[in-house]
Design an enzyme around this catalytic site. Structure first.
Site, PDB file in Angstrom:
ATOM      1  N   MET A 112       0.754  -1.236   0.064  1.00 35.45           N
ATOM      2  CA  MET A 112      -0.011  -0.124   0.158  1.00 35.45           C
ATOM      3  C   MET A 112       0.829   0.990   0.033  1.00 35.45           C
ATOM      4  SD  MET A 112      -2.955  -1.231  -0.393  1.00 35.45           S
ATOM      5  CE  MET A 112      -3.689   0.419  -0.570  1.00 35.45           C
ATOM      6  N   ASP A 127      -1.305  18.022 -10.880  1.00 31.22           N
ATOM      7  CA  ASP A 127      -1.499  19.077 -10.162  1.00 31.22           C
ATOM      8  C   ASP A 127      -0.780  20.222 -10.673  1.00 31.22           C
ATOM      9  OD1 ASP A 127      -2.746  20.754  -8.256  1.00 31.22           O
ATOM     10  OD2 ASP A 127      -0.857  20.871  -7.132  1.00 31.22           O
TER      11      ASP A 127
END
Length: 164
Positions: A112, A127
């Site tokens: 993860m 972004d």
């Protein structure tokens, strides 16, 4: 195979790793950010008005890996010993390849953390470039390889159902 994050009543819970052995563990993940040739050229030229896109994305990916337990419910907080984020431009495909590596000695895996690092690095590229191009595509965020622990070695694309 049962889901380990559910108890006998089907309720979500954090897996108890108290009795598991400490072993060396590592995981590799990847993501791709596809963009217009002009967007990639601007990044590679170093002339982006927000600064070094790849350096910022690398730092964001490293920071994200360290915060995975704060972002993903039921993940154990881990003492990572290595986080690496590599960003490889692929101008022939109008994309960037984000590759991550997370390592530790512990009782639970780091898949993860590697996936979070790849995701956040890719999101950071988006972004920083969204003013130039809003239709960039983040895709193929996936685990590439993992080593260590009870489930053994996994390598994407290997024989035997992708599990080596």
């Amino acid at each position: 195979m049962s889901l380990t994050h559910l108890n006998q009543s089907g309720e979500a819970h954090m897996v108890d790793v108290t009795d598991k052995q400490v072993t060396e563990r590592e995981a590799r993940a990847e993501a791709f950010v596809t963009m217009a040739p002009a967007t990639l050229a601007l990044i590679l030229s170093g002339q982006h008005h927000k600064g070094d896109v790849f350096a910022t994305a690398r730092i964001a990916g490293i920071m994200a890996a360290k915060k995975t337990a704060d972002l993903i419910p039921l993940c154990h907080p881990l003492a990572l010993t290595k986080v690496e984020v590599e960003i490889v431009p692929q101008p022939e495909d109008n994309r960037v390849h984000v590759r991550t590596l997370c390592k530790l000695s512990g009782k639970t895996g780091v898949e993860m953390e590697a996936l979070t690092a790849a995701s956040v690095a890719a999101l950071t590229i988006y972004d920083m470039c969204k003013a130039l191009q809003k239709d960039m595509v983040i895709e193929q965020v996936r685990l590439v390889e993992k080593r260590g622990g009870k489930s053994g070695h996994f390598k994407l694309g290997s024989d035997a159902g992708d599990k080596a």
